[in-house]
Write a protein that holds these residues in place. Structure first.
Motif, short mmCIF file in Angstrom:
data_model
loop_
_atom_site.label_atom_id
_atom_site.label_comp_id
_atom_site.label_asym_id
_atom_site.label_seq_id
_atom_site.Cartn_x
_atom_site.Cartn_y
_atom_site.Cartn_z
N LYS A 68 21.51 56.78 -13.93
CA LYS A 68 20.75 56.23 -12.82
C LYS A 68 21.74 55.35 -12.04
N TRP A 69 22.06 55.79 -10.83
CA TRP A 69 23.06 55.07 -10.04
C TRP A 69 22.51 53.76 -9.52
N VAL A 70 23.34 52.72 -9.56
CA VAL A 70 22.91 51.39 -9.13
C VAL A 70 23.47 51.05 -7.75
N ASP A 71 24.79 51.07 -7.62
CA ASP A 71 25.38 50.79 -6.32
C ASP A 71 26.84 51.25 -6.24
N LEU A 72 27.33 51.20 -5.02
CA LEU A 72 28.70 51.65 -4.74
C LEU A 72 29.44 50.52 -4.04
N THR A 73 30.67 50.25 -4.46
CA THR A 73 31.53 49.28 -3.78
C THR A 73 32.84 49.97 -3.43
N ILE A 74 33.18 49.95 -2.13
CA ILE A 74 34.45 50.49 -1.69
C ILE A 74 35.47 49.35 -1.70
N HIS A 75 36.54 49.52 -2.43
CA HIS A 75 37.55 48.47 -2.51
C HIS A 75 38.64 48.66 -1.48
N GLU A 76 38.94 49.90 -1.16
CA GLU A 76 40.03 50.16 -0.24
C GLU A 76 39.88 51.58 0.27
N ALA A 77 39.92 51.73 1.59
CA ALA A 77 39.87 53.08 2.18
C ALA A 77 41.07 53.24 3.09
N LYS A 78 41.91 54.20 2.79
CA LYS A 78 43.12 54.44 3.58
C LYS A 78 43.04 55.82 4.23
N GLU A 79 44.17 56.23 4.81
CA GLU A 79 44.24 57.50 5.53
C GLU A 79 43.64 58.67 4.75
N SER A 80 44.01 58.78 3.47
CA SER A 80 43.52 59.92 2.70
C SER A 80 43.10 59.55 1.27
N THR A 81 42.91 58.26 1.04
CA THR A 81 42.48 57.82 -0.29
C THR A 81 41.36 56.78 -0.19
N ILE A 128 23.44 53.14 -14.74
CA ILE A 128 22.84 52.90 -16.05
C ILE A 128 23.00 54.20 -16.83
N ASP A 129 23.61 54.13 -17.99
CA ASP A 129 23.84 55.36 -18.75
C ASP A 129 22.58 55.78 -19.53
N GLU A 130 22.70 56.87 -20.27
CA GLU A 130 21.53 57.44 -20.95
C GLU A 130 20.97 56.51 -22.03
N LYS A 131 21.78 55.52 -22.44
CA LYS A 131 21.29 54.55 -23.43
C LYS A 131 20.74 53.29 -22.77
N GLY A 132 20.74 53.26 -21.44
CA GLY A 132 20.21 52.11 -20.72
C GLY A 132 21.23 51.00 -20.51
N ILE A 133 22.50 51.33 -20.67
CA ILE A 133 23.56 50.32 -20.53
C ILE A 133 24.25 50.44 -19.17
N LEU A 134 24.46 49.29 -18.53
CA LEU A 134 25.13 49.28 -17.22
C LEU A 134 26.61 49.61 -17.38
N GLN A 135 27.06 50.60 -16.65
CA GLN A 135 28.46 51.05 -16.74
C GLN A 135 29.08 51.06 -15.35
#
Ligand SMILES: [Zn+2]
Length: 133
Positions: A81-94, A102-109
Protein backbone atom coordinates in the motif's frame (compact mmCIF):
# COMPACT_ATOMS: atom_id res chain seq x y z
CA UNK A 1 -7.57 2.97 -14.88
CA UNK A 2 -9.78 1.64 -12.15
CA UNK A 3 -13.34 2.85 -12.52
CA UNK A 4 -13.66 3.81 -8.89
CA UNK A 5 -11.00 6.53 -9.06
CA UNK A 6 -12.67 9.96 -9.05
CA UNK A 7 -10.11 11.80 -11.17
CA UNK A 8 -11.77 15.19 -10.63
CA UNK A 9 -11.82 14.93 -6.85
CA UNK A 10 -8.68 12.96 -6.05
CA UNK A 11 -5.39 14.69 -5.20
CA UNK A 12 -2.64 13.18 -7.31
CA UNK A 13 -0.75 10.48 -5.38
CA UNK A 14 2.59 11.76 -6.78
CA UNK A 15 2.82 14.54 -4.19
CA UNK A 16 2.29 17.48 -6.54
CA UNK A 17 -0.76 18.65 -4.51
CA UNK A 18 -2.58 19.01 -7.84
CA UNK A 19 -5.78 17.23 -8.74
CA UNK A 20 -5.15 13.87 -10.35
CA UNK A 21 -7.04 15.01 -13.47
CA UNK A 22 -4.63 17.94 -14.01
CA UNK A 23 -1.49 16.00 -13.06
CA UNK A 24 -0.68 12.37 -13.82
CA UNK A 25 -4.06 11.10 -14.98
CA UNK A 26 -3.71 12.29 -18.62
CA UNK A 27 -0.49 10.24 -18.85
CA UNK A 28 -2.02 7.11 -17.34
CA UNK A 29 -5.03 7.56 -19.59
CA UNK A 30 -2.75 7.76 -22.66
CA UNK A 31 -3.84 11.32 -23.53
CA UNK A 32 -0.28 12.61 -23.46
CA UNK A 33 3.28 11.48 -22.80
CA UNK A 34 5.39 12.96 -19.96
CA UNK A 35 7.85 15.53 -21.30
CA UNK A 36 10.50 15.10 -18.59
CA UNK A 37 11.98 12.17 -16.66
CA UNK A 38 10.56 13.62 -13.43
CA UNK A 39 7.02 13.77 -14.86
CA UNK A 40 7.43 10.24 -16.18
CA UNK A 41 8.68 9.02 -12.82
CA UNK A 42 5.75 10.67 -11.00
CA UNK A 43 3.26 9.11 -13.40
CA UNK A 44 4.88 5.70 -12.97
CA UNK A 45 4.52 6.02 -9.19
CA UNK A 46 0.79 6.66 -9.76
CA UNK A 47 0.65 3.61 -11.99
CA UNK A 48 2.01 1.56 -9.08
CA UNK A 49 -0.57 3.10 -6.75
CA UNK A 50 -3.41 2.22 -9.12
CA UNK A 51 -1.84 -1.06 -10.26
CA UNK A 52 -1.82 0.04 -13.87
CA UNK A 53 0.83 -2.44 -14.91
CA UNK A 54 0.36 -1.92 -18.65
CA UNK A 55 1.43 1.72 -18.22
CA UNK A 56 4.57 0.65 -16.35
CA UNK A 57 5.56 -1.64 -19.20
CA UNK A 58 4.59 0.91 -21.87
CA UNK A 59 6.88 3.51 -20.30
CA UNK A 60 9.83 1.12 -19.91
CA UNK A 61 12.49 1.52 -22.57
CA UNK A 62 12.35 -1.02 -25.43
CA UNK A 63 15.97 -1.92 -24.57
CA UNK A 64 15.21 -3.00 -21.00
CA UNK A 65 11.54 -3.98 -21.21
CA UNK A 66 12.45 -7.66 -21.51
CA UNK A 67 13.72 -7.61 -17.91
CA UNK A 68 10.29 -6.72 -16.55
CA UNK A 69 7.18 -8.85 -16.58
CA UNK A 70 3.55 -8.05 -15.98
CA UNK A 71 3.21 -10.88 -13.46
CA UNK A 72 6.32 -9.93 -11.48
CA UNK A 73 5.32 -6.28 -11.20
CA UNK A 74 1.76 -7.20 -10.30
CA UNK A 75 2.82 -9.73 -7.65
CA UNK A 76 5.04 -7.18 -5.98
CA UNK A 77 2.74 -4.15 -6.24
CA UNK A 78 -0.42 -5.96 -5.17
CA UNK A 79 1.00 -6.71 -1.75
CA UNK A 80 1.87 -3.10 -0.99
CA UNK A 81 0.00 0.00 0.00
CA UNK A 82 1.82 3.09 -1.24
CA UNK A 83 2.06 6.00 1.19
CA UNK A 84 3.94 8.80 -0.56
CA UNK A 85 6.66 9.81 -2.97
CA UNK A 86 9.56 12.21 -2.37
CA UNK A 87 11.74 13.39 -5.24
CA UNK A 88 15.22 14.18 -3.97
CA UNK A 89 16.86 15.18 -7.21
CA UNK A 90 15.72 15.36 -10.83
CA UNK A 91 18.34 15.92 -13.52
CA UNK A 92 18.51 15.75 -17.30
CA UNK A 93 18.03 11.98 -17.43
CA UNK A 94 18.01 10.76 -13.83
CA UNK A 95 15.67 10.97 -10.85
CA UNK A 96 16.55 10.13 -7.26
CA UNK A 97 13.53 9.45 -5.10
CA UNK A 98 12.11 7.49 -2.26
CA UNK A 99 8.66 5.98 -2.10
CA UNK A 100 7.18 4.84 1.19
CA UNK A 101 4.83 1.91 1.41
CA UNK A 102 3.23 -0.44 3.90
CA UNK A 103 4.38 -3.98 3.23
CA UNK A 104 2.30 -7.16 3.42
CA UNK A 105 3.06 -7.44 7.15
CA UNK A 106 1.83 -3.90 7.82
CA UNK A 107 5.30 -2.42 8.27
CA UNK A 108 6.27 0.97 6.83
CA UNK A 109 9.09 0.56 4.32
CA UNK A 110 11.04 2.84 2.03
CA UNK A 111 11.93 2.14 -1.58
CA UNK A 112 14.94 4.31 -2.45
CA UNK A 113 15.80 4.37 -6.11
CA UNK A 114 18.07 6.22 -8.48
CA UNK A 115 16.36 5.86 -11.85
CA UNK A 116 17.80 6.44 -15.28
CA UNK A 117 15.71 7.52 -18.25
CA UNK A 118 16.46 7.51 -21.95
CA UNK A 119 14.67 8.75 -25.04
CA UNK A 120 13.47 6.56 -27.88
CA UNK A 121 11.62 8.08 -30.82
CA UNK A 122 11.82 11.42 -28.97
CA UNK A 123 9.85 10.12 -25.98
CA UNK A 124 11.28 9.58 -22.51
CA UNK A 125 11.30 6.04 -21.15
CA UNK A 126 12.34 4.48 -17.86
CA UNK A 127 15.59 2.61 -18.52
CA UNK A 128 16.53 1.11 -15.16
CA UNK A 129 16.94 1.85 -11.50
CA UNK A 130 19.38 1.06 -8.69
CA UNK A 131 18.96 1.31 -4.93
CA UNK A 132 20.68 4.13 -3.07
CA UNK A 133 21.31 4.75 0.60
ZN1 LIG B 1 0.88 13.55 -10.34
Amino acid sequence: MKNDVLVNETICPCGSKLLFVSCCYPFLNNEKWPSTPEALMRSRYCAFVFLQVDYLLETTHPKTKKFYSDAAIRNWAEQLKWVDLTIHEAKESTVKFNARYIDEKGILQEHKEFSTFEKANSKWYFLDGVDWD
